[in-house]
Design a protein around this motif. Structure first.
Motif, PDB file in Angstrom:
ATOM      1  N   MET A  67       0.784  -1.367   0.249  1.00 16.62           N
ATOM      2  CA  MET A  67      -0.027   0.140   0.006  1.00 16.62           C
ATOM      3  C   MET A  67       0.703   1.428   0.044  1.00 16.62           C
ATOM      4  SD  MET A  67      -2.915  -0.936   2.550  1.00 16.62           S
ATOM      5  CE  MET A  67      -3.338  -2.729   3.149  1.00 16.62           C
ATOM      6  N   THR A  68       0.378   2.381  -0.870  1.00 14.23           N
ATOM      7  CA  THR A  68       1.066   3.612  -0.857  1.00 14.23           C
ATOM      8  C   THR A  68       0.063   4.838  -0.270  1.00 14.23           C
ATOM      9  OG1 THR A  68       0.271   3.967  -2.918  1.00 14.23           O
ATOM     10  CG2 THR A  68       2.582   2.721  -2.454  1.00 14.23           C
TER      11      THR A  68
ATOM     12  N   GLU B 231      -5.934  10.205  -4.033  1.00  8.61           N
ATOM     13  CA  GLU B 231      -6.363   9.041  -3.038  1.00  8.61           C
ATOM     14  C   GLU B 231      -5.314   7.864  -3.174  1.00  8.61           C
ATOM     15  OE1 GLU B 231     -10.174   6.219  -2.253  1.00  8.61           O
ATOM     16  OE2 GLU B 231     -10.227   7.612  -3.818  1.00  8.61           O
ATOM     17  N   GLY B 232      -5.003   7.311  -2.012  1.00 10.91           N
ATOM     18  CA  GLY B 232      -4.003   6.163  -1.973  1.00 10.91           C
ATOM     19  C   GLY B 232      -4.555   5.104  -0.895  1.00 10.91           C
ATOM     20  N   THR B 233      -4.161   4.044  -1.204  1.00  9.15           N
ATOM     21  CA  THR B 233      -4.521   2.921  -0.282  1.00  9.15           C
ATOM     22  C   THR B 233      -4.028   2.977   1.238  1.00  9.15           C
ATOM     23  OG1 THR B 233      -2.872   1.645  -1.185  1.00  9.15           O
ATOM     24  CG2 THR B 233      -4.961   1.031  -1.851  1.00  9.15           C
TER      25      THR B 233
ATOM     26  N   ALA C 175       6.531   6.191   4.551  1.00  7.36           N
ATOM     27  CA  ALA C 175       7.158   5.101   3.908  1.00  7.36           C
ATOM     28  C   ALA C 175       5.646   4.355   3.483  1.00  7.36           C
ATOM     29  CB  ALA C 175       7.786   4.160   4.911  1.00  7.36           C
ATOM     30  N   ASP C 176       5.845   3.241   2.597  1.00  9.64           N
ATOM     31  CA  ASP C 176       4.986   2.483   2.015  1.00  9.64           C
ATOM     32  C   ASP C 176       4.631   1.415   2.987  1.00  9.64           C
ATOM     33  OD1 ASP C 176       4.744   4.291  -0.068  1.00  9.64           O
ATOM     34  OD2 ASP C 176       5.969   2.766  -1.209  1.00  9.64           O
ATOM     35  N   LEU C 177       3.388   0.687   3.102  1.00  7.46           N
ATOM     36  CA  LEU C 177       3.212  -0.726   3.559  1.00  7.46           C
ATOM     37  C   LEU C 177       3.334  -1.861   2.904  1.00  7.46           C
ATOM     38  CD1 LEU C 177       2.183  -1.420   6.406  1.00  7.46           C
ATOM     39  CD2 LEU C 177      -0.093  -1.725   5.247  1.00  7.46           C
TER      40      LEU C 177
ATOM     41  N   ASP D 184      -6.462  -4.600   5.001  1.00  6.93           N
ATOM     42  CA  ASP D 184      -6.540  -4.126   3.444  1.00  6.93           C
ATOM     43  C   ASP D 184      -7.282  -2.766   3.394  1.00  6.93           C
ATOM     44  OD1 ASP D 184      -6.305  -4.355   0.601  1.00  6.93           O
ATOM     45  OD2 ASP D 184      -7.833  -6.269   0.534  1.00  6.93           O
ATOM     46  N   ALA D 185      -7.086  -2.207   2.095  1.00  4.17           N
ATOM     47  CA  ALA D 185      -7.655  -1.056   1.655  1.00  4.17           C
ATOM     48  C   ALA D 185      -7.563  -0.909   0.416  1.00  4.17           C
ATOM     49  CB  ALA D 185      -6.808   0.239   2.654  1.00  4.17           C
ATOM     50  N   LYS D 186      -8.735  -0.025  -0.122  1.00  3.18           N
ATOM     51  CA  LYS D 186      -8.737   0.114  -1.548  1.00  3.18           C
ATOM     52  C   LYS D 186      -9.064   1.542  -2.131  1.00  3.18           C
ATOM     53  CE  LYS D 186     -13.735  -1.268  -1.583  1.00  3.18           C
ATOM     54  NZ  LYS D 186     -14.436  -2.301  -2.162  1.00  3.18           N
ATOM     55  N   ILE D 187      -9.039   1.859  -3.269  1.00  3.79           N
ATOM     56  CA  ILE D 187      -9.465   3.130  -3.977  1.00  3.79           C
ATOM     57  C   ILE D 187     -10.764   3.004  -4.160  1.00  3.79           C
ATOM     58  CG2 ILE D 187      -9.045   4.635  -5.622  1.00  3.79           C
ATOM     59  CD1 ILE D 187      -6.622   4.396  -3.956  1.00  3.79           C
TER      60      ILE D 187
END
Length: 259
Positions: free
Chosen positions: A72-73, A78-80, A112-114, A242-245
């Motif tokens: 994820m970034t 919009e980002g996750t 940082a990213d995940l 989890d996450a989404k756009i």
């Protein structure tokens, strides 16, 4: 008449010569990413020198706090990852007796990213390395619209799932809803964010209008601990995070792009 010391005279002349006016013409920077690419040919002397320290660092940073379903970034508009972090702040509201209408996590606070898979304490620390703490405040709908206009001007920030914003490529706010309803200028809204932003930083000056602020100062309220608490709770439930756009912040005329 006293003689003037030669060394002192030289110093005065040198100082005079250094008074020439200079101006910075430009500033440039570059980022050097130190990652697994450097593991292929490790420097043996450096590795030996760091060995006694590595054990201590790994014992602190290495414990797994949960799992991530994907990489994820934080992205604009919009980002996750930015979606996830703002949702986590809303989720944490129950621990403070709060029921926020929406959450906000600024892009500048995501460092940082995940990674996908196991997520360690160190991973979370990389994402949220600052001493920012969770905070809550009340805003009028008029102030919320100001805030959303400022978010539009930055190109997008992390907002929770209750928010839907449409902005232009030029950074203008087209429309905004909270929980499916247009923002009412006369209504009051409760938000959760990080205390750093309450001073109107990162161009989000409308946050200075927050009232009834709840901003606990104890270190346990640091955003990274709030994030880790969420991961641990999901791990207890046997869930990957989890996450989404999903169209929280969209540019008018643009398609969604899940990253």
């Amino acid at each position: 008449m006293k003689s003037f010391p030669v060394a002192l005279l030289a110093t005065v002349l040198l100082a005079s010569a250094c008074k020439t006016h200079y101006e910075v013409a430009s500033i440039q920077r570059t980022r050097i990413v130190v990652d697994s690419r450097y593991d292929g040919q490790p420097d043996q002397k450096a590795a030996e020198f760091l060995k006694p320290y590595k054990h201590v660092v790994d014992s602190v940073m290495g414990p797994v706090v949960g799992r991530s379903a994907k990489y994820m970034t934080a992205q604009r508009p919009e980002g996750t990852l930015s979606n996830l972090l703002s949702d986590i702040l809303v989720w944490a509201g129950k621990d403070y007796g709060e029921k926020p209408d929406f959450g906000l996590y600024n892009m500048g606070g995501v460092r940082a990213d995940l990674p996908k898979g196991d997520v360690t304490y160190g991973d979370v620390l990389d994402i949220a390395p600052f001493e920012n703490k969770i905070a809550f405040g009340t805003m009028t709908g008029a102030a919320v619209l100001e805030l959303f206009a400022q978010i539009a001007s930055t190109g997008g920030e992390g907002v929770s799932s209750s928010v839907r914003m449409v902005i232009t490529k030029g950074g203008q706010l087209v429309s905004a809803t909270i929980n499916g309803e247009p923002v009412d200028p006369a209504k009051s809204y409760r938000l959760t964010t990080i205390d750093y932003l309450l001073g109107g930083t990162d161009k989000l000056e409308a946050l200075k209008k927050c009232t009834n602020v709840n901003a606990p100062k104890d270190a346990s309220n640091n955003s990274r601990f709030v994030i880790m608490n969420y991961f641990r709770e999901m791990q207890k439930q046997g869930k990957e995070v989890d996450a989404k756009i999903e169209g929280r912040v969209t540019i008018a005329g643009s398609a969604l792009n899940d990253k």
